[in-house]
Every structure is written in C-alpha cells, then in structure tokens.
Design a protein around this motif. Sequence first.
Motif, PDB file in Angstrom:
ATOM      1  N   SER A 182       0.829  -1.206   0.000  1.00  0.00           N
ATOM      2  CA  SER A 182       0.000   0.000   0.000  1.00  0.00           C
ATOM      3  C   SER A 182       0.863   1.256   0.000  1.00  0.00           C
ATOM      4  CB  SER A 182      -0.892   0.029   1.245  1.00  0.00           C
ATOM      5  OG  SER A 182      -1.784  -1.056   1.214  1.00  0.00           O
ATOM      6  N   PRO A 183       0.428   2.279  -0.721  1.00  0.00           N
ATOM      7  CA  PRO A 183       1.152   3.553  -0.693  1.00  0.00           C
ATOM      8  C   PRO A 183       0.984   4.246   0.664  1.00  0.00           C
ATOM      9  CG  PRO A 183      -0.586   3.582  -2.364  1.00  0.00           C
ATOM     10  CD  PRO A 183      -0.677   2.281  -1.644  1.00  0.00           C
ATOM     11  N   TYR A 184       1.891   5.163   0.957  1.00  0.00           N
ATOM     12  CA  TYR A 184       1.865   5.937   2.196  1.00  0.00           C
ATOM     13  C   TYR A 184       1.502   7.374   1.867  1.00  0.00           C
ATOM     14  CZ  TYR A 184       4.395   1.962   4.087  1.00  0.00           C
ATOM     15  OH  TYR A 184       4.765   0.703   4.475  1.00  0.00           O
TER      16      TYR A 184
ATOM     17  N   THR B 270       6.064  10.264   4.578  1.00  0.00           N
ATOM     18  CA  THR B 270       7.014  10.248   3.459  1.00  0.00           C
ATOM     19  C   THR B 270       8.377  10.771   3.911  1.00  0.00           C
ATOM     20  OG1 THR B 270       5.241  10.488   1.832  1.00  0.00           O
ATOM     21  CG2 THR B 270       7.471  11.101   1.120  1.00  0.00           C
ATOM     22  N   ALA B 271       8.393  11.871   4.643  1.00  0.00           N
ATOM     23  CA  ALA B 271       9.657  12.425   5.138  1.00  0.00           C
ATOM     24  C   ALA B 271      10.355  11.434   6.062  1.00  0.00           C
ATOM     25  CB  ALA B 271       9.403  13.753   5.854  1.00  0.00           C
TER      26      ALA B 271
ATOM     27  N   ILE C  32      10.210   5.096  12.069  1.00  0.00           N
ATOM     28  CA  ILE C  32       9.491   5.852  11.033  1.00  0.00           C
ATOM     29  C   ILE C  32       8.127   6.288  11.553  1.00  0.00           C
ATOM     30  CG2 ILE C  32       8.325   5.629   8.786  1.00  0.00           C
ATOM     31  CD1 ILE C  32      10.703   3.765   7.962  1.00  0.00           C
ATOM     32  N   LYS C  33       7.373   5.364  12.148  1.00  0.00           N
ATOM     33  CA  LYS C  33       6.040   5.693  12.668  1.00  0.00           C
ATOM     34  C   LYS C  33       6.122   6.733  13.781  1.00  0.00           C
ATOM     35  CE  LYS C  33       4.529   1.576  13.631  1.00  0.00           C
ATOM     36  NZ  LYS C  33       3.717   0.403  13.963  1.00  0.00           N
ATOM     37  N   THR C  34       7.115   6.596  14.662  1.00  0.00           N
ATOM     38  CA  THR C  34       7.280   7.548  15.761  1.00  0.00           C
ATOM     39  C   THR C  34       7.593   8.941  15.230  1.00  0.00           C
ATOM     40  OG1 THR C  34       8.018   5.791  17.241  1.00  0.00           O
ATOM     41  CG2 THR C  34       8.624   8.046  17.848  1.00  0.00           C
ATOM     42  N   GLU C  35       8.508   9.029  14.256  1.00  0.00           N
ATOM     43  CA  GLU C  35       8.860  10.330  13.676  1.00  0.00           C
ATOM     44  C   GLU C  35       7.660  10.970  12.981  1.00  0.00           C
ATOM     45  OE1 GLU C  35      12.249  10.004  11.089  1.00  0.00           O
ATOM     46  OE2 GLU C  35      13.554   9.306  12.698  1.00  0.00           O
TER      47      GLU C  35
END
Length: 138
Positions: free
Chosen positions: A33-35, A41-42, A123-126
């Motif tokens: 799946s795309p984000y 994205t960053a 990544i999720k935390t950021e």
Amino acid sequence: MHPFRKAVEDRDMAAVEALLAEEVVFTSPVAFSPYPGKPITAAILRAVMRVFEDFRYVREIADEGGRDHAFVFEATVAGKRLSGCDFLHFDEEGKIDEFTVMVRPLSAATALAEAMGAQFERIKTEAAAAIESGNAGL
C-alpha cells in the motif's frame, strides 16, 4: 542539476522535505500500500538515508514540461548492490505530490525490505511526532 537531486546528494533532509507537498503519496518498492502524506514520506526518506550505503544518482530524466522526473540510482543495502529509480511528479507549485520508487534485483529488494522493516517503528514515531507538532516532518 534538479533541486531534489542536489538535496539528496547533499544529504540535506530539510531541503528534501521542503520539496514535498503536504498531500504527497509515497509508493514503496517493498510495501503493497502507498503511504499518504508528508510526515510519513519524510520519515521514510530519512530512514532510507540511514540504510542506503554508497548512494549515488547516475541519470536524471525529465519530461518537456518538467513535472515528471526519473532519477536512476545505485546503492548498497546490507552488502547487496541495487539499482533503482525515483519517479517523481511535481504539482503546479513545484512540490512533489507523487513519489514512486522501484529497485532491482530481487535479492537487493529483499535486503531493503528487511532493513526498512527494522526502521519502521522509528518511522512511525517520527511521523506521529511531526503530525502532533503540526510541523509535517520539518
């Protein structure tokens, strides 16, 4: 040289993030799946900079209107050499609104998937922190 390419080659994440549209959609070579959105994205792009070694662009291709670009790259992940391409679409304001990555060969894509999987909690935390601060990753 395109500003995106310069920012990546300079490892200037602030400049990369400044080029992302708020509604950018990132399509990964290793996720189904795309984000959607600038914060995730960053965060993904920061993780990619952490896991790629010996990264370099080898070719830049653009359409006549300048809204579609392809940046061909080479890198190493966990000892596996890979070739890939960043396909970018720019909106009317010059911001990246579509960011699609493809890589080869399969062995390197698998190594990339494993390396990025190890980064995913960060990544999720950021991304969550950027959303909470209203800062969208900058």
